[in-house]
Design a protein around this motif. Structure first.
Motif, PDB file in Angstrom:
ATOM      1  N   LEU A  43       0.812  -1.204   0.000  1.00 43.14           N
ATOM      2  CA  LEU A  43       0.000   0.000   0.000  1.00 43.14           C
ATOM      3  C   LEU A  43       0.855   1.268   0.000  1.00 43.14           C
ATOM      4  N   THR A  44       1.930   1.257   0.777  1.00 45.55           N
ATOM      5  CA  THR A  44       2.760   2.465   0.863  1.00 45.55           C
ATOM      6  C   THR A  44       3.665   2.637  -0.349  1.00 45.55           C
ATOM      7  N   GLU A  45       4.212   1.539  -0.862  1.00 41.79           N
ATOM      8  CA  GLU A  45       5.164   1.648  -1.968  1.00 41.79           C
ATOM      9  C   GLU A  45       4.493   1.661  -3.336  1.00 41.79           C
ATOM     10  N   ALA A  46       3.498   0.804  -3.532  1.00 44.08           N
ATOM     11  CA  ALA A  46       2.896   0.684  -4.864  1.00 44.08           C
ATOM     12  C   ALA A  46       1.642   1.531  -5.034  1.00 44.08           C
ATOM     13  N   ARG A  47       0.972   1.868  -3.944  1.00 44.77           N
ATOM     14  CA  ARG A  47      -0.281   2.608  -4.068  1.00 44.77           C
ATOM     15  C   ARG A  47      -0.222   3.994  -3.437  1.00 44.77           C
ATOM     16  N   GLY A  48       0.921   4.369  -2.882  1.00 42.87           N
ATOM     17  CA  GLY A  48       1.113   5.717  -2.364  1.00 42.87           C
ATOM     18  C   GLY A  48       0.326   6.049  -1.125  1.00 42.87           C
ATOM     19  N   ALA A  49      -0.100   5.063  -0.368  1.00 39.46           N
ATOM     20  CA  ALA A  49      -0.858   5.310   0.860  1.00 39.46           C
ATOM     21  C   ALA A  49       0.070   5.760   1.977  1.00 39.46           C
ATOM     22  N   SER A  50      -0.440   6.568   2.875  1.00 45.56           N
ATOM     23  CA  SER A  50       0.326   6.945   4.060  1.00 45.56           C
ATOM     24  C   SER A  50       0.397   5.752   5.015  1.00 45.56           C
ATOM     25  N   GLU A  51       1.292   5.841   5.985  1.00 46.17           N
ATOM     26  CA  GLU A  51       1.426   4.743   6.940  1.00 46.17           C
ATOM     27  C   GLU A  51       0.146   4.563   7.759  1.00 46.17           C
ATOM     28  N   SER A  52      -0.487   5.678   8.128  1.00 50.59           N
ATOM     29  CA  SER A  52      -1.722   5.573   8.912  1.00 50.59           C
ATOM     30  C   SER A  52      -2.847   4.951   8.094  1.00 50.59           C
ATOM     31  N   LEU A  53      -2.936   5.332   6.816  1.00 52.48           N
ATOM     32  CA  LEU A  53      -3.971   4.754   5.963  1.00 52.48           C
ATOM     33  C   LEU A  53      -3.700   3.273   5.713  1.00 52.48           C
TER      34      LEU A  53
END
Length: 430
Positions: A43-53
């Motif tokens: 989610l964080t690396e491939a989809r650009g989500a924040s750590e909280s999300l």
């Protein structure tokens, strides 16, 4: 050679073929269930989500898991074990394919929750099916082998996940889906329905009302029976403590090791040591605990976890962490067979899967409690956190010694009640 054959017969002999197909399905399922290990990284690396999300999405998977164990227990008692296992595996496989190609974070969160449901549904059905087909005197062996397969599968999953994640996140989800589908094929081809039919089993008709006699009285069957069974819930509570202790290794211990100046590779070494010990030593556990009261075995095992985690209050070097890991891993290994067998023995046959689902609720609850309260405790108490964790282990050990005799009386009463119900039921069928 003869002694080796005798050891193998004593460890795995006398188990029916259906058990081994269930065991193979569980092993394939666990070995392939690796995509969610890297969900937050994806989610964080491939989809650009924040750590909280990313944490919120992973939490949705956990919420789905809590719902899944309850749903799986009810369906396994109504549809049957085989039908529930097949449905869960097929749905999980399709959901993993959908995750592989999903781009929108809201869609991914919904799919993650649904995958949590599908991944958790098989647990009560697997255990209920094992109890259905394995004679009572061999169940400790069967559950020991189940625990071994689970950990061997997870070890393989961790290795494959790391390799696939570096190559392609899409491949990670697709291979996971393929492994889940392979487990479904094994179940479809080799595992018969174990709920109804068969000599010595009770056939339950949905068209008539069956009342379940427990040690606490006679109640109508349903999930409420398990949720109001005080003796059973006391055991589930002790299992929850065991789960919270065990999850310290994957939730709080990495933070403590970082605070001690240790690198992530050191944490990997501690986790790997536990996995190796279980894979190499778990098959020797049944002979070690045979002839000992189950409450005493569980008391010793939880006390060992208490000792291991208490030692972390004084740990500042990798060697201490490794030594502590040996102690608590031995405790986990000793606890696995009697914990599973007591869980099975406390369940009325008509509600076997429902009881399993309530039992398995302890694990998603622990996955919330361990990091949430543990993080606060470590932040404000520092190394004294481990004294509290160790103290919980010692309290649970005392709890098993205090509640053990009542559990055994409960099991004996349930056996008598089951015999009283079975005889007229079988006479009516004849």
């Amino acid at each position: 050679m003869r002694s080796l054959r005798h050891w193998w017969d004593d460890t795995a002999g006398g188990l029916p073929a259906t058990f081994w197909y269930l065991w193979a399905g569980l092993l394939i399922n666990r070995a392939g269930a690796f995509a969610l290990l890297f969900l937050s990284l994806y989610l964080t690396e491939a989809r650009g989500a924040s750590e909280s999300l990313a944490g919120t999405v992973v939490g949705a998977y956990g919420i789905g898991g809590a719902a899944g164990v309850l749903l799986g227990g009810v369906l396994a008692d109504r549809w049957g074990r085989r039908a529930t296992l097949l449905a869960a595996h097929l749905v999980a496989s399709g959901l993993m394919v959908a995750l592989a190609f999903s781009r929108h974070l809201v869609v991914i969160a919904v799919l993650a929750a649904l995958v949590g449901v599908a991944h958790s549904m098989p647990s009560p059905a697997f255990v209920a099916a094992i109890v259905d087909v394995v004679p009572e005197r061999r169940r400790s062996r069967a559950f020991n082998l189940q625990f071994w397969a689970f950990n061997l599968g997870m070890a393989v999953a961790s290795l494959l996940a790391g390799l696939l994640a570096e190559a392609s996140f899409v491949a990670l989800f697709l291979v996971d889906a393929a492994a889940t589908l392979a487990a479904a094929v094994v179940i479809a081809l080799k595992v018969p329905e174990t709920l109804s039919g068969g000599r010595g089993r009770l056939r339950i008709s949905a068209r008539r009302t069956v009342r379940v006699r427990t040690a606490d009285g006679v109640r109508p069957p349903g999930l409420r029976t398990a949720l109001t069974d005080r003796t059973f819930l006391a055991f589930v509570g002790l299992t929850l403590v065991l789960a919270v202790l065990t999850l310290q290794t994957s939730t709080i211990m990495p933070l403590a090791m970082r605070d001690d100046g240790l690198r992530p590779s050191a944490y990997g070494a501690v986790v790997a040591l536990g996995g190796v010990l279980i894979v190499l030593g778990q098959l020797f556990v049944p002979r070690l605990i045979d002839g000992h009261r189950r409450d005493r075995v569980l008391a010793v095992s939880t006390a060992l976890l208490g000792v291991g985690f208490t030692a972390l209050a004084f740990a500042d070097a990798l060697a201490v962490y490794l030594a502590a890991a040996v102690v608590w891993t031995v405790g986990q290994m000793l606890a696995a067979p009697p914990n599973a067998q007591i869980n099975a023995d406390l369940a009325p046959p008509e509600l076997r899967a429902r009881y399993q689902s309530v039992f398995y609720l302890a694990f998603p609850v622990a996955s919330f409690v361990a990091p949430t309260l543990g993080g606060v405790s470590l932040q404000y108490l520092g190394e004294r956190h481990w004294l509290i964790v160790g103290g919980l282990g010692f309290l649970a050990a005392v709890g098993h010694l205090v509640t053990g005799p009542a559990r055994e009386r409960r099991v004996a009463a349930l056996r008598r009640a089951t015999t009283d119900i079975r005889e007229p039921a079988l006479a009516g069928e004849n």
